[in-house]
Design a protein around this motif. Structure first.
Motif, PDB file in Angstrom:
ATOM      1  N   GLY A   1      73.552  87.617  64.812  1.00 43.46           N
ATOM      2  CA  GLY A   1      74.010  86.388  64.156  1.00 43.46           C
ATOM      3  C   GLY A   1      73.673  85.169  64.994  1.00 43.46           C
TER       4      GLY A   1
ATOM      5  N   LEU B   1      69.974  84.601  64.750  1.00 44.17           N
ATOM      6  CA  LEU B   1      69.591  83.995  63.470  1.00 44.17           C
ATOM      7  C   LEU B   1      69.922  82.509  63.462  1.00 44.17           C
ATOM      8  N   GLU B   2      71.100  82.140  63.999  1.00 42.38           N
ATOM      9  CA  GLU B   2      71.452  80.715  64.073  1.00 42.38           C
ATOM     10  C   GLU B   2      70.478  79.972  64.973  1.00 42.38           C
TER      11      GLU B   2
ATOM     12  N   GLU C   1      67.336  79.485  62.952  1.00 44.86           N
ATOM     13  CA  GLU C   1      67.540  78.446  61.941  1.00 44.86           C
ATOM     14  C   GLU C   1      67.591  77.059  62.577  1.00 44.86           C
TER      15      GLU C   1
ATOM     16  N   HIS D   1      61.900  85.047  60.919  1.00 41.90           N
ATOM     17  CA  HIS D   1      63.150  84.912  60.162  1.00 41.90           C
ATOM     18  C   HIS D   1      63.517  86.230  59.479  1.00 41.90           C
ATOM     19  N   ASN D   2      62.503  86.856  58.859  1.00 36.07           N
ATOM     20  CA  ASN D   2      62.750  88.115  58.148  1.00 36.07           C
ATOM     21  C   ASN D   2      63.128  89.241  59.099  1.00 36.07           C
TER      22      ASN D   2
ATOM     23  N   ALA E   1      66.733  88.715  59.975  1.00 33.08           N
ATOM     24  CA  ALA E   1      67.570  88.967  58.791  1.00 33.08           C
ATOM     25  C   ALA E   1      67.624  90.462  58.462  1.00 33.08           C
ATOM     26  N   ARG E   2      66.438  91.137  58.507  1.00 26.72           N
ATOM     27  CA  ARG E   2      66.408  92.568  58.207  1.00 26.72           C
ATOM     28  C   ARG E   2      67.262  93.361  59.197  1.00 26.72           C
TER      29      ARG E   2
ATOM     30  N   LYS F   1      69.709  92.259  61.046  1.00 24.72           N
ATOM     31  CA  LYS F   1      71.128  91.919  60.848  1.00 24.72           C
ATOM     32  C   LYS F   1      71.687  92.660  59.633  1.00 24.72           C
ATOM     33  N   ASN F   2      70.891  92.685  58.536  1.00 27.49           N
ATOM     34  CA  ASN F   2      71.349  93.369  57.327  1.00 27.49           C
ATOM     35  C   ASN F   2      71.505  94.866  57.575  1.00 27.49           C
TER      36      ASN F   2
ATOM     37  N   GLU G   1      74.707  95.335  59.455  1.00 29.95           N
ATOM     38  CA  GLU G   1      75.835  95.127  58.539  1.00 29.95           C
ATOM     39  C   GLU G   1      76.062  96.362  57.664  1.00 29.95           C
TER      40      GLU G   1
END
Length: 895
Positions: free
Chosen positions: A666, A669-670, A673, A715-716, A719-720, A722-723, A726
């Motif tokens: 997280g 990712l921040e 971003e 970015h992907n 995100a991948r 992190k997902n 999760e």
């Protein structure tokens, strides 16, 4: 001079006295013991011991001995008689000696000492202690009492329960004495075990340690000090001064040892610096000696090609930019180290350092100067050589082009001479031919200049040692031969014309002259106009500057051509005066049309100036835009690469929990971003570049397309990842399994996911299950949920769960759902049915005996009471329906 009165000597530093001026009995007793012990601490050096200062100093002999010991001086000879006068004289000698040391003893006489006056005797001894034991104490510019008190305060400051503000009550509990010893000799006192309320123990402990370990005699009585409300200040000061002098002598020994070590360290450091200097100087001189011949060779050897010169130039630049700078730093360090060493030697009173022969700083500087002298002009020489070879190649290209052009013109002209049918021409034609032949002289002159240019080019190339000099010389000689043949043909043609030539009118001559001037001038005008109107597209500042230079050269020749135009106008005026009819047979040009073209040309020049300036400004803006984009793009590319490395190398350590992984991703990712404004800035710059139609950027290898791919991939990736974490947390929390199980499942899936696309084909999925310890062979088992009695293999049953649509692919989420379902002990009715089937021996019913045999009693009775009787064709008495019971447990039927 220090002046001490009897009252001062008696009451000094005490702070109070009785109204009668007498000493308190306890104080008197305390001082007598302390002063006697203090005197014995010095007299023992002479082997003398006294019992009491009140009695043993009456003869003056021991008093003189004491003064000699503590002062280090010698007093006048003593009188050996036993009479009172002898004793008084001896004491007087002692008191005179004390007075000679700057102490004025007011109120103290020799008679009082001889008579044993305790008050005067104690006052005298205190005066001696002040002068010889306390007065010379100096701490931070404070002396005597203040200095000694400050010394005690500084030494005891770190100790709890110790606050020295005076020389009486501050020492009552003994902790101050213990702290002074512990501060200097922590090995002698166990300070942490002392208590403030145990004063007698603390005092006796300090006195005994001081006597045994520090050779300080016991001068005070522990009980007296502890029981006295205000201990005697002079006694305390006398005893404390012994501590000061004892520790001061120890400090002196330590300082002496430190001084020796410091001297040795200085010598060792200096020797190390000398060795480093010698080594560094030798290496630097050897390097210089090696480089000078190499540089000389680079200057002296003449290159035969441009590539060879460029290679040498690059090699020399590498030396100047990469090889030499570290050596320059070495030289600077050598000089700095040498100066530092000499300074250290000078400050430590050591002789100056003399390097080995040939390694003095002057030798280094001289060798370095030789190197730089050798270097000087090498790069300029190589650049000149490069320019020379490039110029020769250019000259050769010009030479070949001019030779080809002139040879073609000579061939064409000779062919013209050969075809000209002079014998059949009429007069007008002959006149025309003669005029044309006259005009041909101009052409011949121009081409003669070309021949001279060819000869000059050939001579220049031969003189400069051009590698193709032989070829050039042969070609030049051949051109001279062609020219000579042309001259012969030209002469013969002219002679043929002259034999048929007749006189022609002046006007013809003048018109011919007009044609000679007007035709070239018109050709120049049209060519110049075409050049000024010619459009151009530039992609660099150098291309624009090249056009600007050519344009300036063109403007420089305008005055010359303006004069030609004036000459043509003048000639036309002269023709108009003579010729009243007819046209010029030699040209269709007129002065008016030439004037119109000339004026148009003048109008086009400033327009061309403005176009070139606009182009130059535009190219400069484009270049700045290229640099700006390159700076942003290079930084952004490096940043995305670093972020990808962080994701791949440091995300999922084996010791991180899933929640820690999620928190880390997280934050990552921040962070990604947070750099979106930099990416959008790049997009804006790229849009500006596209709007300016910029195709190349020499300052950057990255394109916006590649940067966009890097940004999206970064970015992907986060995100991948992190997902995925999760989902793993969701599985863990919802299925009741631990993180180790989740990690094991994820590791197995990733191992067989060869394409890294988050999917397994059926073959990979089966291998994955086997690796996790599942038996998925194709042996058939009966799974009967309805009347169809379908038979499926275990693996086919699993596939129906993870890939119900039979796509041939098993996703990670489907895999995790199946594995967590298998890993947990609840979840589905099918699992309970399968478990009962095992207990029933693969029958479709179960008996109460079988249930009681396999399950705990209370759970067995629970099942028997709630199971319905089995009604199948294979039922036996008492058989129970475990399938309906299992479905009822999960709400799929009534229990």
């Amino acid at each position: 001079m220090t002046v001490l009165s009897v009252s001062c000597a008696t009451n000094m530093l005490r702070g109070q006295c009785t109204p009668q001026g007498y000493l308190d009995a306890k104080w008197e007793r305390m001082e007598l013991k302390t002063f006697t012990a203090w005197c014995n601490s010095h007299l023992r050096k002479l082997g003398i011991h006294i019992e009491s200062v009140a009695q043993d100093f009456r003869s003056g002999v021991n008093l003189v001995k004491l003064l000699e010991v503590i002062s280090g001086g010698e007093i006048a000879r003593l009188e050996t008689g036993k009479m009172r006068i002898h004793k008084v004289n001896n004491v007087k000698k002692a008191l005179d000696f004390v007075a000679s040391k700057g102490v004025n003893l007011i109120g103290i006489g020799a008679e009082e000492i001889v008579d044993g006056n305790l008050k005067m005797t104690l006052g005298m001894i205190w005066t001696i202690i002040l002068r010889f034991a306390i007065q010379d104490i100096s701490v931070e510019e404070m002396s005597a009492k203040e200095g000694l008190l400050l010394w005690c305060q500084k030494k005891t400051a770190p100790y709890k329960n110790v606050n020295v503000t005076n020389f009486h009550t501050s020492f009552k509990d003994g902790l101050a004495f213990c702290a002074l010893i512990h501060r200097h000799r922590p090995d002698l006192i166990d300070y942490n075990h002392l208590r403030k309320d145990n004063a007698v123990y603390n005092l006796q402990y300090a006195f005994e340690v001081a006597e045994k370990e520090l050779d300080i005699p016991i001068m005070l009585d522990a009980n007296d000090i502890a029981s006295t409300m205000r201990p005697d200040e002079r006694a305390i000061m006398t005893y404390v001064s012994s501590y000061y002098h004892a520790f001061a002598s120890s400090q002196q020994a330590s300082q002496a040892a430190n001084r020796i070590c410091k001297v040795l360290n200085v010598n060792q450091e200096n020797e190390t610096l000398m060795e480093e200097y010698e080594s560094l100087a030798s290496g630097l001189l050897e390097w210089i000696e090696h480089m000078i011949p190499w540089i000389d060779q680079m200057r002296e050897q003449r290159a035969s090609s441009i590539s060879e010169v460029k290679a040498r130039l690059e090699e020399f630049r590498t030396y100047r930019l990469t090889v030499k700078p570290p050596k320059t730093e070495e030289k600077g360090k050598l000089i700095t180290d040498y100066n530092t060493l000499q300074t250290k030697l000078r400050l430590s009173n050591r002789p100056a350092f003399l390097p080995s022969e040939g390694k003095l700083i002057n030798d280094i500087e001289r060798a370095w100067d030789n190197l730089e002298t050798t270097e000087r002009g090498v790069e300029q020489h190589l650049m000149s050589e490069l320019i020379r070879l490039q110029r020769l190649e250019h000259l050769f290209a010009r030479f070949s082009q001019k030779c080809d052009s002139l040879a073609a013109w000579i061939t064409e002209t000779k062919a013209f001479f050969k075809k000209d049918n002079i014998a059949e021409a009429d007069l007008n034609e002959l006149l025309g031919k003669i005029k044309s032949d006259d005009a041909f002289d101009t052409d011949m002159g121009i081409h003669r200049e070309r021949l001279d240019q060819i000869a000059n080019l050939a001579q220049d190339m031969v003189q400069q040692g051009f590698s193709k000099a032989a070829e050039v010389a042969a070609r030049s000689q051949a051109m001279n031969g062609l020219w000579e043949n042309l001259l012969v043909a030209r002469t013969k043609h002219r002679e043929d014309l002259e034999t048929a030539r007749e006189t022609q009118e002046k006007i013809d001559t003048m018109r011919l002259e007009f044609a000679k001037k007007a035709n070239p001038f018109n050709n120049w005008l049209e060519g110049a106009r075409e050049d000024l109107l010619d459009t151009f597209v530039c992609h660099s500042i150098d291309e624009v500057n090249s056009l600007v230079t050519a344009h300036e050269e063109f403007k420089a020749c305008l005055p010359e051509f303006h004069q030609i135009f004036l000459d043509i106008q003048q000639l036309q005026q002269e023709i108009d005066v003579v010729a009243t009819f007819g046209s010029n047979p030699y040209t269709n040009l007129e002065v008016d049309s030439l004037g119109t073209k000339w004026n148009e040309l003048l109008q086009l020049i400033p327009q061309r100036d403005q176009l070139l300036q606009d182009a130059l400004v535009k190219e400069k803006k484009k270049d700045e835009l290229r640099k700006t984009f390159a700076n942003h793009a290079n930084w952004f590319a490096n940043w995305t690469a670093e972020e990808q490395t962080k994701i791949s190398e440091s995300t999922m350590g084996p010791d991180l929990s899933l929640n820690e992984q999620l928190a880390y991703l997280g934050e990552l990712l921040e962070e990604v971003e947070g750099y979106k404004p930099q990416y959008e800035e790049l997009e804006n710059l790229n849009k500006m570049i596209q709007n300016e139609v910029i195709f190349n950027n020499p300052y950057c290898k990255h394109t916006m397309e590649s940067l966009n791919v890097s940004w999206e991939e970064l970015h992907n990736s986060v995100a991948r990842q992190k997902n995925a974490v999760e989902n793993q947390i969701l599985v863990r929390d919802s299925k009741g399994i631990n993180e180790e199980q989740v990690k094991e499942m994820k590791s197995a899936f990733d191992h067989f996911d060869k394409n890294d696309d988050g999917r397994l084909d059926h073959f990979e999925f089966r291998a994955c299950l086997v690796s996790l310890g599942y038996n998925v062979d194709t042996e058939e088992h009966l799974v009967n949920h309805n009347a169809d009695n379908d038979r499926h293999s275990d693996f086919e049953r699993v596939l129906q769960m993870v890939d119900p649509d039979m796509t041939g692919q098993v996703t990670f989420n489907a895999f995790m759902d199946f594995m967590t379902q298998e890993a947990s002990d609840m979840d589905t009715a099918e699992q309970i049915i399968a478990s009962f089937r095992v207990l029933a021996g693969d029958k479709r019913y179960i008996t109460p005996e079988e249930i009681r045999r396999e399950l705990p009693a209370h759970q067995a009775e629970y099942c028997i009471a709630r199971m319905s009787p089995y009604e199948g064709h294979d039922a036996v008495p008492g058989s129970l329906d475990y399938m309906s019971f299992a479905t009822a447990l999960y709400g799929q039927s009534d229990l």
